[in-house]
Write a protein that holds these residues in place. Structure first.
Motif, mmCIF file in Angstrom:
data_model
loop_
_atom_site.group_PDB
_atom_site.id
_atom_site.type_symbol
_atom_site.label_atom_id
_atom_site.label_comp_id
_atom_site.label_asym_id
_atom_site.label_seq_id
_atom_site.Cartn_x
_atom_site.Cartn_y
_atom_site.Cartn_z
ATOM 1 N N UNK A 20 0.930 -1.067 -0.127
ATOM 2 C CA UNK A 20 -0.099 0.037 0.102
ATOM 3 C C UNK A 20 0.889 1.175 -0.072
ATOM 4 N N UNK A 21 0.710 2.022 -1.195
ATOM 5 C CA UNK A 21 1.464 3.120 -1.115
ATOM 6 C C UNK A 21 0.471 4.255 -0.926
ATOM 7 N N UNK A 22 0.483 5.231 -0.023
ATOM 8 C CA UNK A 22 -0.501 6.335 0.094
ATOM 9 C C UNK A 22 -0.047 7.788 -0.244
ATOM 10 N N UNK A 23 -0.382 8.405 -1.314
ATOM 11 C CA UNK A 23 0.157 9.586 -1.849
ATOM 12 C C UNK A 23 -0.028 10.450 -0.698
ATOM 13 N N UNK A 24 0.972 11.436 -0.595
ATOM 14 C CA UNK A 24 0.834 12.691 0.264
ATOM 15 C C UNK A 24 -0.502 13.276 0.050
ATOM 16 N N UNK A 25 -0.813 13.888 1.152
ATOM 17 C CA UNK A 25 -1.985 14.945 1.001
ATOM 18 C C UNK A 25 -1.402 16.193 0.294
ATOM 19 N N UNK A 26 -2.439 16.609 -0.745
ATOM 20 C CA UNK A 26 -1.922 17.990 -1.551
ATOM 21 C C UNK A 26 -2.034 19.197 -0.623
ATOM 22 N N UNK A 27 -1.405 20.076 -1.055
ATOM 23 C CA UNK A 27 -1.720 21.403 -0.558
ATOM 24 C C UNK A 27 -3.004 22.069 -0.888
ATOM 25 N N UNK A 28 -3.586 22.979 0.090
ATOM 26 C CA UNK A 28 -4.890 23.636 -0.159
ATOM 27 C C UNK A 28 -4.679 24.981 -0.124
ATOM 28 N N UNK A 29 -5.571 25.815 -0.833
ATOM 29 C CA UNK A 29 -5.739 27.111 -0.642
ATOM 30 C C UNK A 29 -7.091 27.451 -0.418
ATOM 31 N N UNK A 30 -7.119 28.204 0.893
ATOM 32 C CA UNK A 30 -8.536 28.899 1.152
ATOM 33 C C UNK A 30 -8.548 30.356 1.557
ATOM 34 N N UNK A 31 -9.633 31.130 0.883
ATOM 35 C CA UNK A 31 -9.681 32.501 1.037
ATOM 36 C C UNK A 31 -10.050 32.735 2.421
ATOM 37 N N UNK A 32 -9.350 33.790 3.210
ATOM 38 C CA UNK A 32 -9.916 33.879 4.446
ATOM 39 C C UNK A 32 -10.487 35.258 4.429
ATOM 40 N N UNK A 33 -10.266 36.054 3.708
ATOM 41 C CA UNK A 33 -10.746 37.693 3.564
ATOM 42 C C UNK A 33 -10.814 38.090 2.072
ATOM 43 N N UNK A 34 -11.803 38.623 1.852
ATOM 44 C CA UNK A 34 -12.076 38.859 0.455
ATOM 45 C C UNK A 34 -12.531 40.538 0.285
ATOM 46 N N UNK A 35 -11.955 41.654 -0.454
ATOM 47 C CA UNK A 35 -12.446 42.896 -0.559
ATOM 48 C C UNK A 35 -12.086 43.401 -1.955
ATOM 49 N N UNK A 36 -12.588 44.675 -2.053
ATOM 50 C CA UNK A 36 -12.276 45.312 -3.152
ATOM 51 C C UNK A 36 -10.575 45.585 -3.621
ATOM 52 N N UNK A 37 -10.033 45.762 -2.771
ATOM 53 C CA UNK A 37 -8.567 45.835 -2.948
ATOM 54 C C UNK A 37 -7.704 45.146 -2.460
ATOM 55 N N UNK A 38 -8.066 43.925 -1.642
ATOM 56 C CA UNK A 38 -7.182 43.252 -0.969
ATOM 57 C C UNK A 38 -7.679 41.775 -0.611
#
Length: 360
Positions: A20-38
């Protein structure tokens, strides 16, 4: 031994893990804050410290309501009581993105102070001017902008006869549409003379809307996120600071310091006013990211921990207190990319030390 017996053997006892070879978990990107300029995103990689991605989309014109703070500073009449330092740094007006314009101001400073291969165009005898008024304006059909070839190249500007940054990547400010070279089916230009290209500013292929650039920092550490760290996380292809490094290297120069770091108003032990002063004293303008804009620190005054800066919205010098906000946007981080020392200039150093006493 038959293949069936071999598989049965591997699936039992201490050898089961070998089957059994388990692939490493992939990186993930999450949006924490979203605004007009930032926009703040968080990159999580299993087993490694998380990173914040600061997406800076500073507006082409200053937000209303902060005119008093943005009053120009006349350094000659400021009546400063303590030693201060200012660097003679070009001031350019907004086009293509505040981060690219800020990057071009710093690059132009170096071009004028011993690094002549940064700008080699026909204007000013091959020396970047102190402002970008000489190149006129253009319109995308929605707004009118100045030209600034060191930030973003443009067909027909500064002797260029082929498509450039603006032709290939720009639709309109804030647009998330695919870039024109993609929708138009042509090959994008070869990067060479515009720092915004290397910073990935306004490029949909790197998930940057028109006018935006992305900078990474550690989430919970006050230490610098170095360009070597960026390589280890495979974000060197998208980070604006790493792009600045690539630009200088493409122009034939060697980099010493290269990192992003949160400022000490956001995390204890972060980049401090003392460190900022040390950079200015060493002849290095500092790229400063606030929550929705990128600017260039060009000097300081010990009184009130004052930062003198160029904000990409005019040709004047402005001021803010270190760790405070500017035009309603809180200071967040710095982007540092320094070059190896240039040969001594026969005209002396490119900065001046101002020792101001009481006004008469």
């Amino acid at each position: 031994m038959s293949l069936g017996l071999l598989l049965l053997f591997l699936g039992c006892g201490p050898y089961a893990a070998m089957a059994e070879v388990t692939a490493p978990a992939p990186s993930s990107m999450e949006t924490i804050q979203s605004g007009k300029y930032f926009t703040l995103k968080r990159l999580t990689t299993p087993g490694r410290p998380s990173l914040d991605a600061l997406v800076i989309s500073g507006p082409p014109t200053p937000p209303p309501g902060y005119e008093e703070q943005r009053a120009p500073v006349d350094l000659a009449k400021a009546g400063l009581k303590a030693a201060s330092m200012t660097l003679t740094t070009p001031a350019y007006n907004w086009v293509f993105g505040c981060s690219a314009v800020s990057g071009s101001m710093i690059a132009a400073y170096y071009d004028r102070t011993g690094y002549p291969n940064i700008y080699t165009g026909p204007t000013g005898g091959g020396v970047m001017p102190l402002d970008n008024s000489v190149w006129g304006t253009w319109s995308d059909g929605y707004s009118t902008y100045p030209n600034l070839p060191l930030a973003a190249s443009h067909n027909g500007v500064d002797g260029r006869a082929i498509k450039g940054s603006i032709d290939d990547y720009w639709v309109q400010y804030g647009s998330s549409a695919s870039d024109p070279y993609i929708t138009g089916g042509w090959t994008q230009h070869t990067w060479s003379d515009a720092i915004g290209d290397y910073m990935k500013t306004s490029q949909s292929a790197y998930s940057n809307t028109d006018g935006s650039t992305t900078f990474y920092t550690w989430v919970s550490s006050a230490t610098p996120l170095t360009c070597a760290d960026m390589e280890s996380y495979s974000i060197d292809t998208v980070d604006g600071t790493y792009g600045r490094k690539l630009f200088y290297e493409a122009r034939g120069y060697t980099i010493t310091d290269c990192y992003n770091q949160k400022t000490d108003n956001t995390i204890t032990g972060g980049f401090s006013f003392a460190q900022y002063k040390a950079e200015i004293d060493a002849g290095n303008p500092v790229m400063i990211n606030v929550e929705g804009h990128t600017m260039v620190g060009v000097g300081y005054d010990d009184t009130g921990n004052t930062v003198y800066l160029h904000d990409t919205w005019d040709y004047n010098t402005h001021a803010m207190a270190w760790g405070d906000s500017y035009s309603g946007m809180t200071m967040l981080s710095v982007s540092i990319v320094n070059l190896t020392a240039a040969p001594p200039s026969p005209q002396g150093q490119p900065w001046e030390l101002l020792l101001m006493g009481d006004e008469e």
